[in-house]
Design a protein around this motif. Structure first.
Motif, short mmCIF file in Angstrom:
data_model
loop_
_atom_site.label_atom_id
_atom_site.label_comp_id
_atom_site.label_asym_id
_atom_site.label_seq_id
_atom_site.Cartn_x
_atom_site.Cartn_y
_atom_site.Cartn_z
N UNK A 122 0.85 -1.20 0.00
CA UNK A 122 0.00 0.00 0.00
C UNK A 122 0.88 1.25 0.00
N UNK A 123 0.38 2.30 -0.63
CA UNK A 123 1.10 3.57 -0.66
C UNK A 123 0.81 4.33 0.62
N UNK A 124 1.88 4.78 1.28
CA UNK A 124 1.76 5.46 2.57
C UNK A 124 2.55 6.76 2.55
N UNK A 125 2.05 7.74 3.27
CA UNK A 125 2.73 9.04 3.34
C UNK A 125 4.02 8.93 4.14
N UNK A 126 5.06 9.51 3.60
CA UNK A 126 6.36 9.57 4.27
C UNK A 126 6.55 10.99 4.79
N UNK A 127 5.83 11.31 5.84
CA UNK A 127 5.90 12.66 6.41
C UNK A 127 7.25 12.91 7.08
N UNK A 128 7.95 11.85 7.47
CA UNK A 128 9.26 12.05 8.09
C UNK A 128 10.25 12.68 7.11
N UNK A 129 10.28 12.17 5.88
CA UNK A 129 11.20 12.73 4.90
C UNK A 129 10.74 14.11 4.46
N UNK A 130 9.44 14.31 4.37
CA UNK A 130 8.94 15.65 4.03
C UNK A 130 9.38 16.64 5.10
N UNK A 131 9.29 16.22 6.36
CA UNK A 131 9.67 17.10 7.47
C UNK A 131 11.17 17.41 7.44
N UNK A 132 11.96 16.46 6.99
CA UNK A 132 13.41 16.67 6.93
C UNK A 132 13.85 17.52 5.74
N UNK A 133 13.07 17.49 4.65
CA UNK A 133 13.52 18.13 3.42
C UNK A 133 12.81 19.44 3.08
N UNK A 134 11.60 19.65 3.59
CA UNK A 134 10.78 20.78 3.16
C UNK A 134 10.57 21.77 4.30
N UNK A 135 10.63 23.04 3.94
CA UNK A 135 10.30 24.13 4.88
C UNK A 135 9.35 25.09 4.18
N UNK A 136 8.79 26.01 4.96
CA UNK A 136 7.84 26.99 4.44
C UNK A 136 8.27 28.38 4.86
N UNK A 146 18.19 23.80 1.39
CA UNK A 146 19.39 23.63 0.54
C UNK A 146 20.39 22.66 1.19
N UNK A 147 20.89 21.75 0.37
CA UNK A 147 21.90 20.80 0.84
C UNK A 147 21.36 19.52 1.44
N UNK A 148 20.06 19.43 1.69
CA UNK A 148 19.49 18.21 2.25
C UNK A 148 19.17 17.25 1.11
N UNK A 149 19.72 16.05 1.18
CA UNK A 149 19.42 15.06 0.16
C UNK A 149 18.32 14.13 0.67
N UNK A 150 17.55 13.59 -0.25
CA UNK A 150 16.46 12.69 0.11
C UNK A 150 16.19 11.75 -1.05
N UNK A 151 15.61 10.60 -0.78
CA UNK A 151 15.40 9.60 -1.83
C UNK A 151 14.29 9.95 -2.83
N UNK A 152 13.69 11.12 -2.70
CA UNK A 152 12.64 11.55 -3.61
C UNK A 152 13.13 12.60 -4.61
N UNK A 153 14.39 12.98 -4.54
CA UNK A 153 14.94 14.06 -5.35
C UNK A 153 14.77 13.84 -6.85
N UNK A 154 14.84 12.59 -7.28
CA UNK A 154 14.71 12.25 -8.69
C UNK A 154 13.40 12.78 -9.30
N UNK A 155 12.37 12.90 -8.49
CA UNK A 155 11.06 13.37 -8.97
C UNK A 155 11.07 14.86 -9.30
N UNK A 156 12.19 15.52 -9.02
CA UNK A 156 12.30 16.96 -9.25
C UNK A 156 13.43 17.29 -10.22
N UNK A 157 13.95 16.27 -10.90
CA UNK A 157 15.09 16.46 -11.81
C UNK A 157 14.80 17.43 -12.95
#
Length: 168
Positions: A122-136, A146-157
């Motif tokens: 099942x597809x589940x939300x990964x709020x932990x990685x969002x919390x580590x990589x995204x700010x507002x 800036x400078x934080x790497x995450x396993x979702x970066x490819x989706x923004x290439x």
């Protein structure tokens, strides 16, 4: 002059905020067979003020993280209201097949992307990685740290990011 006009209310000073009513929901919330289904289930839960930390829409890591958080009714209302104004998100699958991102057009800066991981079929939300990589910022516009790497970066290439982490 008094701006209170004599109004009075009972206050529970020192007792703190009780999240119990928000965590005692009984509605069934299912993890989706697609990332879009899961995000829709999350937004529906937020609109119903469902703060249960054990919902199947959350990854295992997210469930653990949420047990340490207090989510308020106002926060849930804000999430539901913010994403109602967003257009339909685009699905970006990560090559490993175990991760996906739902993201909105760059111009919709208050509509942050969703990171999802495939767990137990099942597809589940990964709020932990969002919390580590995204700010507002002060306008509630999302950007990557800036400078934080995450396993979702490819989706923004296909996007460029400025020095502050805002997508262009």
């Amino acid at each position: 002059a008094s701006s209170g006009g004599g109004a009075q209310t009972a206050a529970s000073i020192g007792e703190g905020y009780s999240a119990k009513p928000l965590q005692q929901q009984t509605a069934v919330v299912q993890a989706g067979q697609s990332p879009k289904d899961t995000v829709e289930a999350y937004l529906a839960a937020m609109s119903k003020r469902d703060a249960r930390t054990d919902l199947p829409i959350y990854s295992q890591a997210t469930r653990q993280m949420l047990t340490q958080w207090t989510v308020t009714a106002a926060q849930m209302d804000n999430v539901a209201r913010t994403f109602q104004a967003c257009s339909l998100p685009e699905l970006r699958q990560i090559a490993d097949g175990q991760r996906a991102v739902l993201r909105y057009p760059v111009a919709e800066r208050t509509c942050s992307p969703w990171f999802l991981v495939l767990e137990e079929g099942a597809w589940r939300l990964d709020l932990t990685m969002m919390q580590q990589a995204i700010r507002f910022n002060h306008r509630n516009e999302w950007h990557f740290i800036p400078g934080v790497s995450h396993p979702y970066a490819e989706a923004f290439d296909d996007l460029k990011f400025d020095r502050n982490g805002f997508a262009h």
